[in-house]
Scaffold this active site. Structure first.
Site: not given
Ligand code: GLA
Length: 379
Positions: A35-36, A120-121, A123, A125, A157, A169
């Protein structure tokens, strides 16, 4: 993670002592994914899995940084940045945005230790980018504006690493708050702190399967959303109501329609979830998380077999209010909201079920919301 680990790694790699240790958190998103970049709403928290960057200023314009996770160095000069692979690209990307603005005026050397599992998702980075930005700001004696720095790291990024990510993130990593999630309006970047009720614990469920944003369909999803907004002549999908989308459904191809439906309904769920947490209605909050997972799985198609197994394993486990994949998807982690009294039983049960269903070993980490990127001077 304490400061000592980074200080002793510094002594071993560089000799002597660092002057400063920057701490920068990973994040988990409770609800509001993809959604961001549609100017919508997200509800993430900065977590107590962090990177620590211990460093000291150099008198020249060299940056030298060793990473404990990969046991290798990134090294570059501020006046000859060059694109390279690996984690060093995130640091050079940040430098590439800061140098022209006069915000990176000196080099530094340091070490990086982290307990954010990479891939692992969570963030890692964004945490890395913000820690580097903070180091540059400190050695250059420029004021720290957390929102501006989050935007700068997002540009790094987008422009340098080549991932067209949104702002979630970097912004939560920079501005997170202790014990609170933040409802972020990604259009104007306003943030509202949403306390997480004590009766509930946020548990990260790492599937053990790596995610790779660049290789994934992330940029493609983003493109579908923009084309749907274009067809409906709105600035972003944030501006589209479910009624308008449904009545104009024929104007989109079926796939683009489903992508748009995810974003429109996810924005609604995110706002509702905030109300549920405000009112302490954890059952309703959990149900919204469950629906979010289904929408990401079926409409947005960014889940994976491992993420589906993990979310499905979590739901029947003791004390679970709700669970869903979190972040960009295509591997990585789920997030669960769990009754604080049942966290231990929940962890054992969910991991057993997950292993039985997928043959994979996962990890369940109860986490606490923490504050955003900060630093400690060692005098
Ligand atoms: C990644 C992106 C974020 C966001 C998410 C999904 O983490 O870096 O900006 O779009 O995916 O919500």
């Amino acid at each position: 993670m304490g400061t000592e680990r980074s200080v002793s790694a510094f002594a071993a790699q560089l000799g002597g002592r660092p002057t400063t240790v920057v701490r920068s958190p990973g994040r988990v998103n409770l609800i509001g994914d993809h959604t961001d970049y549609n100017d919508g709403f997200v509800l993430p928290l900065a977590i107590d899995l962090v990177v620590k960057l211990a460093f000291r200023r150099r008198d020249d314009d060299m940056v030298r940084l060793w990473s404990e996770q990969t046991n290798d160095w990134a090294e570059f000069s501020l006046d000859s940045l060059a694109r390279e692979g690996g984690w060093g690209a995130y640091i050079q990307g940040v430098a590439s945005e800061m140098v022209p603005l006069g915000l990176a005026r000196s080099g530094w050397e340091g070490v990086l230790v982290s307990d954010i599992p990479s891939g692992a998702g969570l963030s890692s980075s964004a945490a890395l980018e913000l820690s580097a930005a903070r180091a540059f700001a400190l050695v250059s004696e420029v004021e720290w504006d957390a929102v501006e720095m989050a935007l700068l790291c997002q540009r790094a990024e987008n422009n340098w690493v080549g991932v067209n990510c949104g702002i979630m993130d970097q912004l939560i990593c920079a501005t997170g708050e202790d014990d609170r999630a933040l409802l972020i309006d990604c259009r104007d970047l306003t943030r509202r702190a949403v306390p997480i009720p004590h009766e509930a614990t946020v548990v990260v469920l790492d599937t053990g399967t790596e995610r790779r944003l660049v290789d994934s369909g992330y940029n493609e999803r983003r493109h579908s959303c923009e084309s749907a907004a274009h067809v409906f002549e709105v600035g972003a999908l944030r501006d589209l109501s479910i009624e308008t989308l449904e009545s104009g459904k024929d104007r989109l191809d079926p796939v683009t329609y489903r992508r748009a439906r995810h974003v429109v309904t996810e924005n609604e769920r995110t706002l509702l979830m905030t109300e549920c947490l405000d009112q302490g209605d954890l059952v309703a909050a959990g149900e919204l998380m469950r629906q979010s997972h289904i929408s990401l799985r079926d409409d947005f198609e960014v889940s994976s077999d491992a993420l589906n197994s993990m979310a499905e394993s979590a739901l029947p486990a003791p004390g679970c209010y709700g669970a869903r994949m979190t972040g960009g998807g295509f591997g990585g982690s789920c997030v669960a909201l769990v009754d604080t009294n049942w966290v231990d039983e929940f962890r054992t049960d969910v991991l057993e079920r997950y292993q039985a269903a997928s043959g994979l070993r996962g990890t369940a980490i109860p986490i606490r919301a923490t504050n955003g990127t900060s630093f400690e001077g060692l005098g």
